[in-house]
Structures are given as structure tokens and as C-alpha cells.
Design a protein around this motif. Structure first.
Motif, PDB file in Angstrom:
ATOM      1  N   TYR A  35      -5.106   6.099  -7.772  1.00 36.10           N
ATOM      2  CA  TYR A  35      -5.612   5.178  -6.507  1.00 36.10           C
ATOM      3  C   TYR A  35      -6.078   6.260  -4.990  1.00 36.10           C
ATOM      4  CZ  TYR A  35      -5.632   0.979  -8.716  1.00 36.10           C
ATOM      5  OH  TYR A  35      -5.465  -0.390  -9.485  1.00 36.10           O
ATOM      6  N   ILE A  56      -7.963   4.702 -17.827  1.00 36.28           N
ATOM      7  CA  ILE A  56      -9.203   4.900 -16.967  1.00 36.28           C
ATOM      8  C   ILE A  56      -9.638   6.120 -17.245  1.00 36.28           C
ATOM      9  CG2 ILE A  56      -9.968   3.793 -15.000  1.00 36.28           C
ATOM     10  CD1 ILE A  56      -8.493   1.235 -15.784  1.00 36.28           C
ATOM     11  N   PHE A  90      -2.861   7.030  -3.723  1.00 34.48           N
ATOM     12  CA  PHE A  90      -1.565   5.856  -3.862  1.00 34.48           C
ATOM     13  C   PHE A  90      -1.897   6.762  -5.662  1.00 34.48           C
ATOM     14  CE2 PHE A  90      -0.453   4.609  -0.244  1.00 34.48           C
ATOM     15  CZ  PHE A  90      -1.253   3.988   0.288  1.00 34.48           C
ATOM     16  N   GLY A 107       3.102   3.384  -5.175  1.00 31.56           N
ATOM     17  CA  GLY A 107       3.784   4.612  -4.281  1.00 31.56           C
ATOM     18  C   GLY A 107       4.087   4.109  -2.509  1.00 31.56           C
ATOM     19  N   SER A 108       3.592   5.367  -1.485  1.00 28.32           N
ATOM     20  CA  SER A 108       4.198   4.949  -0.335  1.00 28.32           C
ATOM     21  C   SER A 108       3.002   5.976  -0.087  1.00 28.32           C
ATOM     22  CB  SER A 108       5.286   5.535   0.212  1.00 28.32           C
ATOM     23  OG  SER A 108       5.982   6.934  -0.075  1.00 28.32           O
TER      24      SER A 108
ATOM     25  N   ILE B  34      -5.430 -11.002  -6.715  1.00 30.46           N
ATOM     26  CA  ILE B  34      -3.723 -10.525  -6.220  1.00 30.46           C
ATOM     27  C   ILE B  34      -3.880 -10.019  -4.344  1.00 30.46           C
ATOM     28  CG2 ILE B  34      -2.060  -9.622  -6.241  1.00 30.46           C
ATOM     29  CD1 ILE B  34      -4.012  -8.733  -8.949  1.00 30.46           C
ATOM     30  N   TYR B  36      -2.564  -8.274  -1.761  1.00 29.65           N
ATOM     31  CA  TYR B  36      -1.520  -6.984  -1.025  1.00 29.65           C
ATOM     32  C   TYR B  36      -1.393  -7.079   0.439  1.00 29.65           C
ATOM     33  CZ  TYR B  36      -1.926  -5.391  -5.916  1.00 29.65           C
ATOM     34  OH  TYR B  36      -1.325  -5.064  -6.867  1.00 29.65           O
ATOM     35  N   GLN B  38      -0.538  -4.518   3.531  1.00 30.32           N
ATOM     36  CA  GLN B  38       0.048  -2.521   3.906  1.00 30.32           C
ATOM     37  C   GLN B  38      -0.099  -2.283   4.779  1.00 30.32           C
ATOM     38  OE1 GLN B  38      -3.453   0.855   3.100  1.00 30.32           O
ATOM     39  NE2 GLN B  38      -2.548   2.295   2.571  1.00 30.32           N
ATOM     40  N   GLY B  41       1.475   3.812   6.808  1.00 24.53           N
ATOM     41  CA  GLY B  41       2.224   4.825   6.414  1.00 24.53           C
ATOM     42  C   GLY B  41       3.104   4.312   4.316  1.00 24.53           C
ATOM     43  N   LYS B  42       2.522   3.149   3.898  1.00 22.76           N
ATOM     44  CA  LYS B  42       2.520   2.490   2.977  1.00 22.76           C
ATOM     45  C   LYS B  42       2.212   2.293   2.107  1.00 22.76           C
ATOM     46  CE  LYS B  42       7.021   0.456   5.242  1.00 22.76           C
ATOM     47  NZ  LYS B  42       8.165  -1.233   5.361  1.00 22.76           N
ATOM     48  N   GLY B  43       2.789   2.143   0.842  1.00 26.89           N
ATOM     49  CA  GLY B  43       1.757   1.769  -0.007  1.00 26.89           C
ATOM     50  C   GLY B  43       0.998   0.257  -0.293  1.00 26.89           C
ATOM     51  N   PRO B  44       0.279   0.046  -0.347  1.00 29.68           N
ATOM     52  CA  PRO B  44       0.509  -1.747  -0.384  1.00 29.68           C
ATOM     53  C   PRO B  44       1.240  -2.723  -1.744  1.00 29.68           C
ATOM     54  CG  PRO B  44      -2.086  -0.669  -1.531  1.00 29.68           C
ATOM     55  CD  PRO B  44      -1.017   0.480  -1.211  1.00 29.68           C
ATOM     56  N   PHE B  46       2.920  -6.415  -3.315  1.00 29.29           N
ATOM     57  CA  PHE B  46       2.236  -7.637  -3.432  1.00 29.29           C
ATOM     58  C   PHE B  46       2.689  -8.789  -3.192  1.00 29.29           C
ATOM     59  CE2 PHE B  46       1.429 -10.740  -6.651  1.00 29.29           C
ATOM     60  CZ  PHE B  46       2.205 -11.521  -7.113  1.00 29.29           C
ATOM     61  N   ASP B  49      -0.343 -13.933  -6.141  1.00 32.11           N
ATOM     62  CA  ASP B  49      -1.050 -13.972  -7.157  1.00 32.11           C
ATOM     63  C   ASP B  49      -1.421 -14.832  -7.637  1.00 32.11           C
ATOM     64  OD1 ASP B  49       0.610 -12.505  -9.720  1.00 32.11           O
ATOM     65  OD2 ASP B  49       0.789 -14.810  -8.586  1.00 32.11           O
ATOM     66  N   PHE B  89      -4.969  -6.416   1.669  1.00 30.11           N
ATOM     67  CA  PHE B  89      -6.631  -6.594   0.544  1.00 30.11           C
ATOM     68  C   PHE B  89      -5.966  -7.780  -0.241  1.00 30.11           C
ATOM     69  CE2 PHE B  89      -7.469  -2.712   1.502  1.00 30.11           C
ATOM     70  CZ  PHE B  89      -6.413  -1.808   2.443  1.00 30.11           C
ATOM     71  N   LEU B  93      -9.156  -8.690 -10.898  1.00 32.70           N
ATOM     72  CA  LEU B  93      -8.754  -7.647 -12.379  1.00 32.70           C
ATOM     73  C   LEU B  93      -9.743  -8.492 -13.622  1.00 32.70           C
ATOM     74  CD1 LEU B  93      -6.430  -6.370 -13.763  1.00 32.70           C
ATOM     75  CD2 LEU B  93      -5.192  -7.540 -13.944  1.00 32.70           C
ATOM     76  N   LYS B  99      -8.552  -3.658 -15.119  1.00 36.20           N
ATOM     77  CA  LYS B  99      -8.564  -2.153 -13.877  1.00 36.20           C
ATOM     78  C   LYS B  99      -8.876  -3.519 -12.724  1.00 36.20           C
ATOM     79  CE  LYS B  99     -12.875  -0.694 -12.377  1.00 36.20           C
ATOM     80  NZ  LYS B  99     -13.894  -0.245 -13.045  1.00 36.20           N
ATOM     81  N   LEU B 100      -8.017  -3.116 -11.438  1.00 42.23           N
ATOM     82  CA  LEU B 100      -7.995  -3.749 -10.188  1.00 42.23           C
ATOM     83  C   LEU B 100      -8.368  -3.672  -9.517  1.00 42.23           C
ATOM     84  CD1 LEU B 100      -5.271  -6.229  -9.981  1.00 42.23           C
ATOM     85  CD2 LEU B 100      -4.749  -3.887  -8.419  1.00 42.23           C
ATOM     86  N   PHE B 102     -10.511  -3.494  -5.525  1.00 42.57           N
ATOM     87  CA  PHE B 102      -9.836  -3.820  -4.204  1.00 42.57           C
ATOM     88  C   PHE B 102     -11.033  -4.205  -3.546  1.00 42.57           C
ATOM     89  CE2 PHE B 102      -4.940  -3.489  -3.530  1.00 42.57           C
ATOM     90  CZ  PHE B 102      -5.386  -2.286  -4.583  1.00 42.57           C
ATOM     91  N   ARG B 107      -7.851  -6.615   8.731  1.00 45.48           N
ATOM     92  CA  ARG B 107      -6.425  -5.670   9.916  1.00 45.48           C
ATOM     93  C   ARG B 107      -6.032  -6.809  10.443  1.00 45.48           C
ATOM     94  NH1 ARG B 107      -3.781  -1.260  10.842  1.00 45.48           N
ATOM     95  NH2 ARG B 107      -5.931   0.427  10.257  1.00 45.48           N
TER      96      ARG B 107
END
Lengths: 115, 112
Positions: A35, A56, A90, A107-108, B34, B36, B38, B41-44, B46, B49, B89, B93, B99-100, B102, B107
Motif C-alpha cells: 500500500y 492485484i 506499507f 508493517g510499520s 473495517i 483501523y 494508525q 510512525g506505525k502501520g494501521p 485493526f 469489523d 480509517f 472490502l 481489495k480493501l 480505505f 485525526r
């Protein structure tokens, strides 16, 4: 730790260069994704692979080439980097069969800055 | 195509109060939604859902509501804490294309 890990975390490079981002997951998932998150925090899918097979390809420029040597790894190679490629990338993984949000792990991120 | 978006880009809530984050979607073919979270500095991550055949689902301090008539999704966070400050977020799906997609994110800032 079980996770999706990607390297590097930060990448600063000049326009025109070629760079790679690596991703590995030890969750036993069969599907992996890339992503892209832009400066406005918008997340958009680029690619997904299921058991090393491309599923995809979201009309990403062909300068971006994903490679999946096995189902636990999905790398992203970018040729001829452009300023507009600057973003956070990501990696994620999930089970394809029964693709559910609770199993979708990110991931981060890798912050790519093209100068 | 799929389109999932949010009404408000930022939301500030007093610590301890409840917060509601909204999301609108345009594609009624989504099978699954879903939320999420975030953090910087991190990923989304979960949160919760909900299937498209449900209208409410509760988790620990969080509740997701789905109104298919007006194509609206919301996330309620009860008794907010400083650790709830993040970008949230919604994502939709479609099981057909796996495909997801977003939304643009909200914020949330918790004021001590």
C-alpha cells in the motif's frame, strides 16, 4: 515476535535512482500486499500476491515491480525514482481465503523521500 | 468504483468523553467494513469489523454502526483515553475482488 516487518524504515534518495523495499511476514499468511500512503494520509493498494502469484496490480506505473520469492516475502523495487514517489509504503499480509479485517496485518511502513 | 470517505478530517474530544467518527461509502457492493487505527510512525491496526448484513457490532470500548440505507458507517469510542489519539480509517472490502479500499482518515485528538 510474529509480525510483518519491512526494511528500511526510512529511505532518502535522489531522483532517477533505483531502490528496493523488503517485506517479510511470519504469520503464515498466504497473501501479501503493498500500500502507498500519501502526504494526506490516504492509503491505496498497489499490489497483492497470493502464494507468489500476482493478484492485484492497481495500475501502478511499471517503474514499480513487486517480487515475491516465496509466500513469506514480498519486495518492492522502484526504478527511476520521481519526486512524486515520496510517500510511506506499507506492506501487509492476510489469509486470502476468508480475507477478513482481523487477519489483515500491516508493517510499520517505509518512509521514502525522493530529493 | 469503490469509494469510502470521511465527513470530518479532525476531531478533538475531552478525555473521558465519548467520540464518534463517521464514514460514508458510495459502493453498496461492499461485503465487509473495517475500522483501523494508525498511530504516528506505525502501520494501521485493526480495531473492529462488521459484515454488511449487520447493523451494529461492539468490542471493548468501541462500537461500529452500519446504516446501509444511507451508506454510512460510524465508530464510537467510549470513555476516551490519551492513547486513543490517532488517525482512524474506515475501509470497505468486496469479497469478489478481495481489495480493501480505505477512506481518507480522521485525526482524533484526546484533550487531557
Amino acid at each position: 515476535d510474529t509480525a510483518v516487518s519491512q526494511t528500511p524504515k526510512y529511505l532518502v534518495t535522489q531522483m532517477g535512482n533505483d531502490k528496493s523495499i523488503k517485506c517479510e511476514q511470519n504469520l503464515g499468511h498466504d497473501t501479501m500486499y503493498w500500500y502507498k500512503q500519501d502526504s494526506k494520509k490516504f492509503l491505496k493498494i498497489m499490489f497483492s500476491y497470493n502464494n507468489k502469484e500476482l493478484i492485484i496490480n492497481e495500475t501502478v506505473p511499471n517503474r514499480f515491480s513487486p517480487k515475491s520469492p516465496d509466500k513469506a516475502h514480498l519486495n518492492l523495487h522502484i526504478n527511476s525514482l520521481e519526486l512524486g514517489d515520496s510517500a510511506v509504503y506499507f506492506c501487509a499480509s492476510s489469509h486470502m481465503a476468508g480475507h477478513r479485517g482481523y487477519g489483515y496485518t500491516f508493517g510499520s511502513g517505509t518512509r521514502l523521500t525522493v530529493v | 468504483g469503490e469509494s469510502v470517505g470521511l465527513h470530518l478530517p479532525t476531531l478533538s474530544v475531552q478525555e473521558g468523553d465519548n467520540s464518534i467518527i463517521n464514514c460514508a461509502y458510495s459502493n453498496s457492493a461492499s461485503d465487509y467494513f473495517i475500522w483501523y487505527k494508525q498511530e504516528s510512525g506505525k502501520g494501521p491496526q485493526f480495531i473492529i469489523d462488521i459484515r454488511s448484513n449487520m447493523d451494529k457490532r461492539q468490542g471493548q470500548r468501541v462500537t461500529v454502526l452500519l446504516n446501509k440505507t444511507v451508506k454510512h458507517l460510524s465508530l464510537q469510542i467510549a470513555a476516551t483515553q490519551p492513547g486513543d489519539s490517532a488517525v482512524y480509517f474506515c475501509a470497505g472490502l468486496n469479497f469478489g475482488n478481495e481489495k480493501l479500499t480505505f477512506g481518507t482518515g480522521t485525526r482524533l485528538t484526546i484533550i487531557p
